[in-house]
Design a protein around this motif. Sequence first.
Motif, mmCIF file in Angstrom:
data_model
loop_
_atom_site.group_PDB
_atom_site.id
_atom_site.type_symbol
_atom_site.label_atom_id
_atom_site.label_comp_id
_atom_site.label_asym_id
_atom_site.label_seq_id
_atom_site.Cartn_x
_atom_site.Cartn_y
_atom_site.Cartn_z
ATOM 1 N N ALA A 179 8.028 -3.029 1.729
ATOM 2 C CA ALA A 179 8.963 -2.553 2.737
ATOM 3 C C ALA A 179 9.116 -1.038 2.620
ATOM 4 N N PRO A 180 9.559 -0.389 3.677
ATOM 5 C CA PRO A 180 9.726 1.074 3.634
ATOM 6 C C PRO A 180 10.625 1.503 2.477
ATOM 7 N N GLY A 181 10.128 2.440 1.688
ATOM 8 C CA GLY A 181 10.913 2.969 0.590
ATOM 9 C C GLY A 181 10.994 2.084 -0.638
ATOM 10 N N LYS A 182 10.243 0.983 -0.630
ATOM 11 C CA LYS A 182 10.278 0.059 -1.759
ATOM 12 C C LYS A 182 8.891 -0.152 -2.335
ATOM 13 N N GLY A 183 8.847 -0.743 -3.509
ATOM 14 C CA GLY A 183 7.574 -1.041 -4.134
ATOM 15 C C GLY A 183 6.952 -2.313 -3.578
ATOM 16 N N ARG A 184 5.704 -2.513 -3.902
ATOM 17 C CA ARG A 184 5.010 -3.720 -3.451
ATOM 18 C C ARG A 184 5.515 -4.922 -4.267
ATOM 19 N N GLU A 185 5.812 -6.010 -3.555
ATOM 20 C CA GLU A 185 6.339 -7.183 -4.240
ATOM 21 C C GLU A 185 5.524 -8.425 -3.903
ATOM 22 N N PHE A 186 5.519 -9.337 -4.842
ATOM 23 C CA PHE A 186 4.798 -10.596 -4.694
ATOM 24 C C PHE A 186 5.498 -11.484 -3.670
ATOM 25 N N THR A 211 -12.010 -21.130 -6.719
ATOM 26 C CA THR A 211 -10.833 -21.023 -7.583
ATOM 27 C C THR A 211 -10.351 -19.591 -7.733
ATOM 28 N N THR A 212 -10.961 -18.657 -7.009
ATOM 29 C CA THR A 212 -10.483 -17.274 -7.046
ATOM 30 C C THR A 212 -9.064 -17.216 -6.496
ATOM 31 N N ALA A 213 -8.203 -16.546 -7.207
ATOM 32 C CA ALA A 213 -6.823 -16.435 -6.756
ATOM 33 C C ALA A 213 -6.757 -15.638 -5.447
ATOM 34 N N MET A 214 -5.949 -16.113 -4.521
ATOM 35 C CA MET A 214 -5.725 -15.427 -3.245
ATOM 36 C C MET A 214 -4.219 -15.383 -3.032
ATOM 37 N N GLY A 215 -3.725 -14.232 -2.636
ATOM 38 C CA GLY A 215 -2.283 -14.118 -2.516
ATOM 39 C C GLY A 215 -1.832 -13.082 -1.506
ATOM 40 N N TRP A 216 -0.539 -13.081 -1.295
ATOM 41 C CA TRP A 216 0.107 -12.154 -0.365
ATOM 42 C C TRP A 216 1.201 -11.385 -1.081
ATOM 43 N N TYR A 217 1.251 -10.107 -0.797
ATOM 44 C CA TYR A 217 2.293 -9.220 -1.282
ATOM 45 C C TYR A 217 2.828 -8.456 -0.074
ATOM 46 N N VAL A 237 -16.596 -8.123 -2.187
ATOM 47 C CA VAL A 237 -15.549 -8.804 -1.442
ATOM 48 C C VAL A 237 -14.635 -7.787 -0.773
ATOM 49 N N GLN A 238 -14.305 -8.008 0.490
ATOM 50 C CA GLN A 238 -13.372 -7.168 1.221
ATOM 51 C C GLN A 238 -12.448 -8.042 2.049
ATOM 52 N N PRO A 239 -11.167 -8.096 1.675
ATOM 53 C CA PRO A 239 -10.213 -8.884 2.459
ATOM 54 C C PRO A 239 -9.780 -8.124 3.707
ATOM 55 N N VAL A 240 -9.629 -8.830 4.800
ATOM 56 C CA VAL A 240 -9.171 -8.229 6.054
ATOM 57 C C VAL A 240 -8.043 -9.092 6.619
ATOM 58 N N GLU A 241 -6.849 -8.474 6.714
ATOM 59 C CA GLU A 241 -5.687 -9.193 7.208
ATOM 60 C C GLU A 241 -5.581 -9.108 8.725
ATOM 61 N N SER A 242 -4.923 -10.100 9.308
ATOM 62 C CA SER A 242 -4.617 -10.105 10.734
ATOM 63 C C SER A 242 -3.398 -10.985 10.969
ATOM 64 N N VAL A 249 -7.378 -10.708 -2.953
ATOM 65 C CA VAL A 249 -8.373 -11.717 -3.309
ATOM 66 C C VAL A 249 -8.945 -11.310 -4.655
ATOM 67 N N GLY A 250 -8.679 -12.113 -5.669
ATOM 68 C CA GLY A 250 -9.018 -11.687 -7.014
ATOM 69 C C GLY A 250 -8.192 -10.453 -7.330
ATOM 70 N N HIS A 251 -8.858 -9.314 -7.546
ATOM 71 C CA HIS A 251 -8.128 -8.074 -7.807
ATOM 72 C C HIS A 251 -8.344 -7.059 -6.690
ATOM 73 N N ILE A 252 -8.827 -7.506 -5.547
ATOM 74 C CA ILE A 252 -9.158 -6.615 -4.445
ATOM 75 C C ILE A 252 -8.121 -6.743 -3.334
ATOM 76 N N TRP A 253 -7.640 -5.584 -2.880
ATOM 77 C CA TRP A 253 -6.606 -5.548 -1.854
ATOM 78 C C TRP A 253 -7.199 -5.328 -0.465
ATOM 79 N N GLY A 254 -6.524 -5.926 0.527
ATOM 80 C CA GLY A 254 -6.826 -5.593 1.902
ATOM 81 C C GLY A 254 -6.051 -4.355 2.318
ATOM 82 N N GLN A 255 -6.196 -3.988 3.584
ATOM 83 C CA GLN A 255 -5.565 -2.778 4.094
ATOM 84 C C GLN A 255 -4.125 -3.018 4.540
ATOM 85 N N GLY A 256 -3.753 -4.240 4.744
ATOM 86 C CA GLY A 256 -2.384 -4.563 5.119
ATOM 87 C C GLY A 256 -2.211 -4.779 6.616
ATOM 88 N N THR A 257 -1.179 -5.532 6.951
ATOM 89 C CA THR A 257 -0.820 -5.766 8.346
ATOM 90 C C THR A 257 0.705 -5.678 8.465
#
Length: 111
Positions: free
Chosen positions: A40-47, A31-37, A2-7, A97-105
């Motif tokens: 921001a610059p200088g901050k950690g990744r947040e849900f 039923t695989t969990a899908m989410g967005w995090y 699986v490879q998520p690709v954001e746009s 997607v599940g435990h796999i991250w996309g590259q970000g947008t």
Amino acid sequence: QVQPVESGGGLVQPGGSLRLSCAASGSIFSTTAMGWYRQAPGKGREFVASIHIPGYPIYADSAKGRFSISRDNAKNTVYLQMNSLKPEDTAVYYCQVGHIWGQGTQVTVSS
């Protein structure tokens, strides 16, 4: 695999809207969990939001009332509709997607 690709990221004025999409290649369960995090610059990744079972989304407090997450299992795609955007929403938005991250947008909210 699986490879998520954001746009859908970009520059938008405060109060504007954007719709992010994340298409996952490969085979996933409905039923695989899908989410967005976001990060921001200088901050950690947040849900931001996630959806495990259609109709049962979960949102961070910062997203409630402004963002809406949905998924199309036939397309292996999760969406994030963002309304009433604020400068503090500026960040790189990542799909998981599940435990796999996309590259970000990148989403930039600025006048």
